[in-house]
Structures are given as C-alpha cells and as structure tokens.
Scaffold this motif. Structure first.
Motif: not given
Length: 346
Positions: A318-323
């Motif tokens: 989630f962190e990489v995709t939301s970022g």
C-alpha cells in the motif's frame, strides 16, 4: 507461438478486469447480509472456486487437492471453474455464481477495497508474484538498475501496476515506456528492449521459439511486495461459513505442498482435462520454476505455513502504490485481507 497474452492471462489484464468489475461487485455484495453455502446429497459443503484463467500449473495445488481427496476428506464438495478472457472473478462473486474466487495479485483486493466491495483475500498461495521483466542476454546486465534508459514494452495496465514500483525503486521514467500488445516481435527485434512477462510463461516460450535464453528478473526477488494466487471470499460468506472456509484453505495448502514437493501427475491430468490446449511440457517447466524459485513455499510460508499473509507485506504494498497516487492515502488497506481463516488462526 503461444505467449501469456493468449494461452495465459497477463496479471496486468487480470487487474484491469478486476478494476472494471469492482463497482458492480461493490453494489451487489454490499446488499448481501447472509450467504450460507449449499449442502450436497452426501452432506458435504458445496464450494465453487473460480480461477483467473484456463487450467494451468499455476493452479496446480487446487487441482491436486481435488485429485487427492483433500477437499472431500474435510467434508467439502469443491468444483473448480476455470477462467478465461471473458471471465471476471469479482463479478462472479457478486452474482453468487461462485462462493470463492482467485485473486491474481495484490492490486485486485485493493481495487475492491477502493470501490467499497466487501471482499477480502483470505489466503495467498504464491508468496512471490511471478511477474518478471525480460531482457536480451547481455553480460552488462547484472541488476534491474542496469536497465536504466532502455525501452520497456509494457501493457497499459502494467503502467499502473508494477511499473509504479519500478519507477519508485529504480528511478525509471515514463519516457522509457513503449506499448506492449502481447506480441514478442518488437522485443525480439530490438536487443535493447525490455519486456514484461510471467516467470512460467514468456521466458520459456522465447527460449523455445527464438533460440536463446533471455535475461530474466523476478521482481519479487528485488522486493516487489505483491502476493499472487490468492483466495478471495465475500465477507458475508466467510462469516457464515467459517468452518468450511478454513477447511478449504487447509486442503488447498495440502494440495500445494504435494504439487510442489511431491508427484503432480494427478493434478496435471485434471488440468489437461479442463484445458485440452495445455501440454505436459508446459506444465513441467512451469512447476519446476514454481519449485526452484520458492514461489509457493518460500518467504513467510517457510515460517508460518502455505497460504500465509502478513500485515507488513500488505502495508508495504500500500505504501508504494498510494505514494504513487494509485490509491488515496487514507484508504484502509487492512480491509483487503484477513488472516483469521488460515490454519492455526482464528
């Protein structure tokens, strides 16, 4: 010449289909308040499980559990419904046509969360997403970072999927992207080109048809955090059929263990029956790659058992995709999965 775009289903195309059906699934599943599985004449719980493409080695553990009686021994009557180009697993779940479905990568349950569909991943039988990028053999290519400046042949959906991670990790830029239409000709014609693929499909096909072994980079080995071959269950169904769901996951884990570590002939026979276009040589090489790369039993599965998932992996995804703007930063990523039905949990 058969590549993943024809015999197999690109994980990027799968993600695109999931996104297209997410809104309809959200509306239909949101109306469900109770969902009890039917019982057959022998008192077994009937479960229909929809896969993400036509029968293949990447479904082998489920077919092994069917062939060995692992499902039946746990009081289940399981029917595996193979997918295809016109099959949308979230829509099948929403319509009640199946009780359980396969999620090809972490984008699919996360897309459903973004649309408000009450469906979660309840197990992940591929600890590594088999997504790869492929280059021509070149001694100068030692790591993915060495691909800087080269043209990448990517599908439209891939640009919103693993390309997001590649850009964040390696600093690649969108001006490197060229359109990939599931045809290897542009890749074969350009020795500097890089093509998307699937570990068990395109590399082998290129080697067989073009006469050389390409350079293959398995993204999972570089830290790509997506799971693959997940079991998806509507929340209402999981709640009302917890015992049957736990039994399905436990039997599937047994099937995957036997398919990877034992003799997969019984499963392969069922796969070829469902998909007459599948050949034994394709099954054999795919199974070998699943085994040698620890796709099923590597990583956290070696510690916690087959099918396991961890909050840390989901959060990293989630962190990489939301970022990168794929998902809003306030999306509750925890709604994409649950571990309570895994063996030893709950």
């Amino acid at each position: 010449m058969t590549l993943r775009g024809t015999r197999r289903f690109s994980p990027d195309r799968r993600a695109l289909l999931a996104a297209a059906g997410a809104t309809a699934a959200a509306a239909a599943l949101g109306a469900c308040t109770r969902s009890e599985a039917p019982i057959d004449d022998e008192g077994r719980v009937r479960l229909r499980f929809a896969t993400d493409w036509r029968a293949q080695a990447e479904h082998g553990g489920f077919y092994q559990a069917l062939a060995s009686g692992a499902y039946a021994r746990r009081g289940l009557n399981v029917q595996i419904l193979q997918g295809g180009p016109a099959v949308n697993v979230p829509q099948l779940l929403a319509s009640g046509a199946v009780e359980l479905g396969m999620g090809s990568n972490s984008f699919i349950p996360m897309n459903l969360v973004a649309e408000g569909a009450p469906v979660r991943a309840v197990a992940a039988f591929f600890q590594k997403d088999p997504q790869v990028i492929i280059a021509h053999p070149d001694p100068a290519l030692e790591t993915i970072a060495d691909l800087a400046g080269r043209p990448f042949l990517l599908s439209t959906a891939a640009r919103d999927a693993f390309w997001v991670w590649l850009k964040a990790k390696y600093g690649f830029t969108d001006d490197q992207v060229r359109t990939y239409n599931f045809n290897p000709a542009p890749f074969l014609a350009d020795e500097r080109a890089v093509q998307q693929g699937y570990l068990t499909s395109e590399p082998w096909t290129i080697e067989q048809t073009a006469g050389f072994a390409p350079k293959v980079f398995l993204l999972a080995d570089e830290g790509y955090p997506s799971y693959a071959t997940m079991v998806l269950a509507p929340n209402a169904f999981a709640r009302d059929n917890a015992t049957a769901l736990r039994s399905f996951i436990a039997a599937s884990a047994e099937g995957w263990r036997d398919y990877i570590q034992g003799d997969g002939k019984a499963a392969d026979a069922l796969i070829r029956k469902d998909n007459p276009d599948m050949t034994q040589d394709v099954l054999d090489q795919a199974r070998d790659k699943l085994r040698s790369n620890g796709i099923v039993d590597g990583g956290d599965a070696a510690l916690y058992g087959l099918g396991t998932m961890t909050p840390e992996r989901w959060e990293a995804f989630f962190e990489v995709t939301s970022g990168a703007g794929v998902y809003p930063p306030n999306l509750d990523w925890r709604q994409a999965f649950t571990t309570q039905y895994l063996p030893g949990r709950g």
